[in-house]
Design a protein around this motif. Sequence first.
Motif, short mmCIF file in Angstrom:
data_model
loop_
_atom_site.label_atom_id
_atom_site.label_comp_id
_atom_site.label_asym_id
_atom_site.label_seq_id
_atom_site.Cartn_x
_atom_site.Cartn_y
_atom_site.Cartn_z
N PHE A 126 0.89 -1.32 -0.07
CA PHE A 126 -0.12 0.08 -0.03
C PHE A 126 0.86 1.27 0.01
O PHE A 126 1.85 1.35 0.49
CB PHE A 126 -0.90 0.16 1.04
CG PHE A 126 -2.02 -1.01 1.20
CD1 PHE A 126 -2.03 -2.19 2.03
CD2 PHE A 126 -3.23 -0.80 0.59
CE1 PHE A 126 -2.81 -3.10 2.23
CE2 PHE A 126 -4.18 -1.64 0.93
CZ PHE A 126 -3.84 -2.72 1.46
N SER A 177 -4.79 17.37 5.54
CA SER A 177 -5.29 17.59 7.04
C SER A 177 -4.39 16.56 7.97
O SER A 177 -4.71 16.23 8.74
CB SER A 177 -6.57 17.54 7.32
OG SER A 177 -6.92 16.03 6.94
N LYS A 198 -2.96 13.70 7.48
CA LYS A 198 -3.87 12.27 7.48
C LYS A 198 -3.28 11.45 5.97
O LYS A 198 -2.93 12.17 5.03
CB LYS A 198 -5.13 12.07 7.40
CG LYS A 198 -6.27 12.78 5.95
CD LYS A 198 -7.37 12.72 6.06
CE LYS A 198 -7.82 13.06 4.83
NZ LYS A 198 -9.33 13.34 4.72
N LEU A 199 -2.97 10.37 6.24
CA LEU A 199 -2.74 9.41 5.32
C LEU A 199 -3.96 8.87 4.60
O LEU A 199 -4.68 8.32 5.16
CB LEU A 199 -1.54 8.20 5.55
CG LEU A 199 -0.59 8.40 6.20
CD1 LEU A 199 0.28 7.03 6.28
CD2 LEU A 199 0.45 8.95 4.89
N PHE A 231 -4.58 6.21 1.81
CA PHE A 231 -4.26 4.81 1.17
C PHE A 231 -4.71 4.67 -0.26
O PHE A 231 -5.92 4.58 -0.37
CB PHE A 231 -4.27 3.65 2.09
CG PHE A 231 -3.34 3.62 3.52
CD1 PHE A 231 -3.70 4.24 4.59
CD2 PHE A 231 -1.92 3.35 3.12
CE1 PHE A 231 -2.74 4.37 5.69
CE2 PHE A 231 -1.17 3.08 4.30
CZ PHE A 231 -1.63 3.83 5.52
N GLY A 232 -3.78 3.94 -1.23
CA GLY A 232 -4.12 3.50 -2.31
C GLY A 232 -4.81 2.15 -2.17
O GLY A 232 -4.98 1.42 -0.92
N TYR A 273 -7.95 2.86 12.13
CA TYR A 273 -8.28 2.62 10.67
C TYR A 273 -9.47 1.60 10.65
O TYR A 273 -9.32 0.75 11.19
CB TYR A 273 -7.23 2.13 9.84
CG TYR A 273 -6.14 3.29 9.66
CD1 TYR A 273 -5.07 3.58 10.69
CD2 TYR A 273 -6.18 3.88 8.60
CE1 TYR A 273 -4.01 4.71 10.36
CE2 TYR A 273 -5.24 5.09 8.28
CZ TYR A 273 -4.29 5.31 9.31
OH TYR A 273 -3.17 6.06 9.08
N GLN A 301 -10.27 -1.38 7.42
CA GLN A 301 -10.14 -2.26 6.21
C GLN A 301 -11.29 -2.92 5.84
O GLN A 301 -11.60 -3.93 6.78
CB GLN A 301 -8.93 -2.76 6.42
CG GLN A 301 -8.40 -3.20 5.28
CD GLN A 301 -6.99 -4.03 5.21
OE1 GLN A 301 -6.61 -4.73 6.00
NE2 GLN A 301 -6.21 -3.72 4.38
N LEU A 348 -7.99 0.60 3.17
CA LEU A 348 -7.60 0.87 4.32
C LEU A 348 -7.92 2.37 4.71
O LEU A 348 -7.25 3.24 3.73
CB LEU A 348 -6.13 0.89 4.64
CG LEU A 348 -5.42 0.76 6.01
CD1 LEU A 348 -6.33 -0.27 7.04
CD2 LEU A 348 -3.86 0.53 5.89
N ILE A 384 -8.53 5.99 7.11
CA ILE A 384 -8.35 6.53 8.53
C ILE A 384 -10.12 6.73 9.01
O ILE A 384 -10.73 7.50 8.09
CB ILE A 384 -7.64 7.70 8.67
CG1 ILE A 384 -7.39 7.95 9.96
CG2 ILE A 384 -8.04 8.99 7.76
CD1 ILE A 384 -6.16 8.95 10.11
N ILE A 394 -8.14 14.12 14.23
CA ILE A 394 -8.76 13.80 12.87
C ILE A 394 -10.23 12.98 13.30
O ILE A 394 -10.10 12.09 13.90
CB ILE A 394 -7.79 12.86 12.03
CG1 ILE A 394 -6.58 13.75 11.74
CG2 ILE A 394 -8.65 12.30 10.84
CD1 ILE A 394 -5.82 12.94 10.92
N GLU A 430 -12.84 11.82 10.75
CA GLU A 430 -13.22 11.44 9.27
C GLU A 430 -14.85 11.39 9.10
O GLU A 430 -15.44 11.04 10.49
CB GLU A 430 -12.60 10.27 8.68
CG GLU A 430 -11.25 10.57 8.35
CD GLU A 430 -10.96 11.63 7.15
OE1 GLU A 430 -11.47 11.38 6.01
OE2 GLU A 430 -10.71 12.79 7.55
#
Lengths: 111, 115
Positions: free
Chosen positions: A87, A96, A98-99, A101-102, B35, B37, B43, B45, B56, B58
């Motif tokens: 990934f 912001s 945050k990661l 992900f693909g 997270y 998944q 995946l 957040i 954070i 979301e």
Amino acid sequence: QQPVQSPQAVILREGEDAVINCSSSKALYSVHWYRQKHGEAPVFLMILLKGGEQKGHEKISASFNEKKQQSSLYLTASQLSYSGTYFCGTESVGGSEKLVFGKGTKLTVNP
Amino acid sequence: DTAVSQTPKYLVTQMGNDKSIKCEQNLGHDTMYWYKQDSKKFLKIMFSYNNKELIINETVPNRFSPKSPDKAHLNLHINSLELGDSAVYFCASSQGSGAITDTQYFGPGTRLTVL
């Protein structure tokens, strides 16, 4: 905005090389690479930062093209243990913290 | 020594129930994350906390409520569970203020199945 990884899957024989790509439509501040084996947690491989700094795994190399918002992970002389899903996670400039992900690239290394 | 631990590892429950997942890290990190998944391995957040403060959040349904009693623990409580909540939930932690240049260390995951 989710980064796009390619290819979606790749099958190798032990000792072969592979390149996994990650691209974003946004300007990137950093790209992170993780590997996840089946049923396990993602494990950190490498961080590439805007400006050229890298932190990570000794045996794995990667590049980050800031102008193209692309990163590539290079797996050379692959071993059976390299099998898993890779990934990339990206942080956008002005994002912001945050990661995102693909969808992952599934790598299978066969004997 | 376990760095980031989660309990339980598996959780099977009926729709409408309330459940909690616990996470603990012994790395001395200041920032923790949840997270999700899904079945397609995407995946995403959900939350992050830095020194017990929410950083954070979301667009997660408010049925999900994180709680951080101290900086080593981040729990996730889920009310009125729905079928779509079935997924693997990963806790992670990182050093510092949560800057994205910090490596994130993931826990082993909790596989939640809602029947």
